[in-house]
Design a protein around this motif. Structure first.
Motif, mmCIF file in Angstrom:
data_model
loop_
_atom_site.group_PDB
_atom_site.id
_atom_site.type_symbol
_atom_site.label_atom_id
_atom_site.label_comp_id
_atom_site.label_asym_id
_atom_site.label_seq_id
_atom_site.Cartn_x
_atom_site.Cartn_y
_atom_site.Cartn_z
ATOM 1 N N TYR A 74 -1.726 3.371 -2.541
ATOM 2 C CA TYR A 74 -1.691 3.097 -1.058
ATOM 3 C C TYR A 74 -0.991 4.073 -0.223
ATOM 4 O O TYR A 74 -0.262 4.797 -0.435
ATOM 5 N N LEU A 76 1.354 3.530 3.080
ATOM 6 C CA LEU A 76 2.112 2.519 3.663
ATOM 7 C C LEU A 76 2.813 2.974 4.701
ATOM 8 O O LEU A 76 2.932 4.231 5.093
ATOM 9 N N HIS A 79 7.068 2.290 3.043
ATOM 10 C CA HIS A 79 6.770 1.722 1.612
ATOM 11 C C HIS A 79 6.802 0.280 1.633
ATOM 12 O O HIS A 79 7.341 -0.437 0.798
ATOM 13 N N ASN A 80 6.049 -0.272 2.701
ATOM 14 C CA ASN A 80 6.105 -1.779 3.195
ATOM 15 C C ASN A 80 4.800 -2.070 2.582
ATOM 16 O O ASN A 80 3.788 -1.988 3.300
ATOM 17 N N TYR A 81 4.622 -2.948 1.470
ATOM 18 C CA TYR A 81 3.418 -3.270 1.042
ATOM 19 C C TYR A 81 2.702 -4.376 1.777
ATOM 20 O O TYR A 81 1.662 -5.039 1.412
ATOM 21 N N ASP A 82 3.405 -5.118 2.519
ATOM 22 C CA ASP A 82 3.202 -6.076 3.398
ATOM 23 C C ASP A 82 2.314 -5.775 4.310
ATOM 24 O O ASP A 82 1.470 -6.733 4.844
ATOM 25 N N LYS A 83 2.176 -4.636 4.752
ATOM 26 C CA LYS A 83 1.130 -4.174 5.783
ATOM 27 C C LYS A 83 0.859 -2.858 5.383
ATOM 28 O O LYS A 83 1.231 -1.380 6.047
ATOM 29 N N PRO A 84 -0.120 -2.796 4.558
ATOM 30 C CA PRO A 84 -0.833 -1.584 4.275
ATOM 31 C C PRO A 84 -1.547 -0.769 5.338
ATOM 32 O O PRO A 84 -2.107 -1.596 6.145
ATOM 33 N N SER A 87 -5.824 2.521 1.524
ATOM 34 C CA SER A 87 -5.925 2.663 0.164
ATOM 35 C C SER A 87 -6.764 3.364 -0.355
ATOM 36 O O SER A 87 -8.044 3.451 0.230
ATOM 37 N N ASP A 165 2.479 5.163 -3.989
ATOM 38 C CA ASP A 165 2.207 5.239 -2.427
ATOM 39 C C ASP A 165 2.557 6.441 -1.874
ATOM 40 O O ASP A 165 3.414 7.281 -2.377
ATOM 41 N N SER A 167 3.570 7.314 1.817
ATOM 42 C CA SER A 167 4.059 6.412 3.205
ATOM 43 C C SER A 167 4.410 7.451 4.250
ATOM 44 O O SER A 167 5.021 8.509 4.346
#
Length: 475
Positions: A74, A76, A79-84, A87, A165, A167
């Motif tokens: 991904y 990011l 490193h925040n997977y809540d808001k990609p 990908s 990821d 980022s």
């Protein structure tokens, strides 16, 4: 147990490219769909030596990504997977391994609000670094190799197991950073290397170092209890060595705690015997004739209150920084919060004393001159009174007060006092210090959590004759 490591890449060549109008579709419908901005750069660089990661530096071998599955990677923000952002699997992130490193090209969707915000921050230069998350196969002896290069220990990553990821990151004031580095291989290397011929490479640890590391580990793990950690009331007690650093930092500021009489007390409440400022030695005959004269010692009741302040640590700092970075940030923030708290409560006690009104410089000087001469005096003064005394002129138009002194007494300007407080703070005020500053993770509200710093102390004016509180009479 999988150990995820993160590295910041400063020279990532990050840039956002405006859409190429020559390649836009003629159809208005298709043009509306093409609402993307291309962002490209390097998420990983080969053969580039990192900063010191805790006793060693690091570089990544050009073959480290061989056979690594990049299909699940991904892009990011921090490193925040809540808001990609993008990908590989979605088809809007392309990763290419070249001689320099891992190059990425991502087509970001401007119609998503947080994605648009990130693009704008890239364009204005606030976001200009990249980072990547990975782990190393610790079952492979050659996946990571330690060596010595010009007196420095270098960790070479030969084989990355997983790349999670890449980022776009903002880590102000920090260069490369790391979190949860698995140092077992490094420690083994050092122990073997220093076992016989080179024992000097092993740094001797002391209890103070271990205590600080446990304390920082408590912060990084969001409150996880661990060996070597001193706790009180569910909080981690701040180590003495850090408290010394905090004191040293506060000495460069307005630090009223250093000017009053600090008494460390063993409990949260009680009575402390204090010698009266008017105490004199008496003969046995005087005491026999008048026992009531033996009043040199008085017991002062105290009750330590708990004051809680908030410490703000960015998620990037907690996740991606070395222990020393977190320690230094903690010292700075704890020094600021604790110093402000002590100053506030000390001046609250001073302001509570009955004030005498002064209307001019003569009446202010009279207030000073009529004080008990036994006490060493200083002046705390707010800006209104300071402006008043500094703008007074004599008959010839010259300023009467030409420096920050009145009658030779130094003036400290602070709006924490109301008017002015004159006198001997050390004789007048006692700060009953519980001497156990603690810090803990807390939920501040329904949406956020952070560090809470708890101070336990009581402040009292025990000798009101040693100070005088004055205020400026209204015109």
């Amino acid at each position: 147990m999988k150990t995820i490591e993160r590295r910041l890449i400063k020279k990532s060549e990050l840039r956002a490219l405006a859409p190429d109008k020559d390649n836009e579709q003629d159809s208005e419908k298709e043009t509306k769909k093409d609402n993307t901005t291309t962002v490209e750069g390097y998420g990983l660089l080969f053969n580039t030596l990192s900063k010191n990661l805790g006793g060693f530096k690091e570089k990544i071998d050009p073959k480290a990504l061989n056979n690594v599955d990049l299909s699940k990677v991904y892009m990011l923000f921090n490193h925040n997977y809540d808001k990609p952002l993008a990908s590989v699997e979605a088809g809007n992130l392309s990763l290419t391994v070249d001689d320099k490193g891992l190059k990425f090209v991502a087509n970001l969707d401007n119609s998503v609000s947080y994605v648009s915000d990130v693009i704008n921050q890239v364009n204005n230069g606030n976001i200009k670094n990249c980072s990547f998350s990975f782990d190393v196969d610790t079952t492979d002896d050659q996946a990571e190799v330690f060596s010595e290069d010009n007196g420095e220990t270098v960790r070479t990553i030969n084989k990355i197991k997983d790349l999670f990821d890449v980022s776009l990151v903002t880590i102000p004031a920090y260069d490369e950073a790391t979190v949860k580095v698995d140092t077992r291989s490094y420690n083994n290397y050092k122990n073997v290397k220093g076992s016989k011929d080179d024992m000097t490479v092993i740094k001797k640890e002391n209890n103070q170092d271990k205590e600080v590391r446990s304390f920082v580990g408590f912060v990084k793990s969001r409150g996880e209890q661990r060996d070597g950690l001193t706790t009180m009331n569910m909080g981690s007690v701040v180590p003495n060595s850090i408290m010394v650093d905090i004191k040293d930092l506060n000495d460069s500021k307005l630090n009223l705690k250093s000017r009053v009489d600090v008494r460390v007390v063993p409990s949260g409440s009680g009575a402390l015997p204090l010698i009266d400022n008017n105490a004199v030695a008496l003969s046995k005959e005087e005491l026999a004739a008048n026992p009531e004269l033996d009043n040199a010692i008085k017991n002062v009741d105290y009750k330590a209150k708990t004051y809680v302040g908030k410490i703000a640590l960015s998620q990037e700092l907690v996740d991606d920084s070395e222990d020393v970075d977190i320690k230094n940030a903690l010292i700075k923030d704890m020094a600021n919060v604790s110093n402000n708290t002590y100053n506030s409560k000390i001046t609250n006690a001073l302001n509570s004393e009955k004030a005498e009104s002064v209307k001019d410089l003569d009446s202010l000087m009279k207030a000073i001159l009529t004080m008990d001469p036994r006490f060493k005096k200083e002046i705390l003064m707010d800006t209104n009174m300071y402006a008043f005394v500094r703008t007074l002129k004599d008959n010839t138009g010259n300023y009467i007060v030409k420096d920050d002194t009145i009658l030779g007494l130094p003036i400290t300007v602070t709006n924490l006092v109301q008017g002015a407080v004159i006198g001997d703070l050390n004789s007048a005020v006692v700060l009953f210090d519980r001497n156990n500053v603690t810090i803990n993770w807390q939920d501040f509200d329904s949406y956020s959590q952070g560090l809470a710093l708890a101070l336990r102390f009581d402040t009292q004016v025990v000798a009101p004759e040693a100070i005088k509180h004055v205020t400026l009479a209204s015109a």
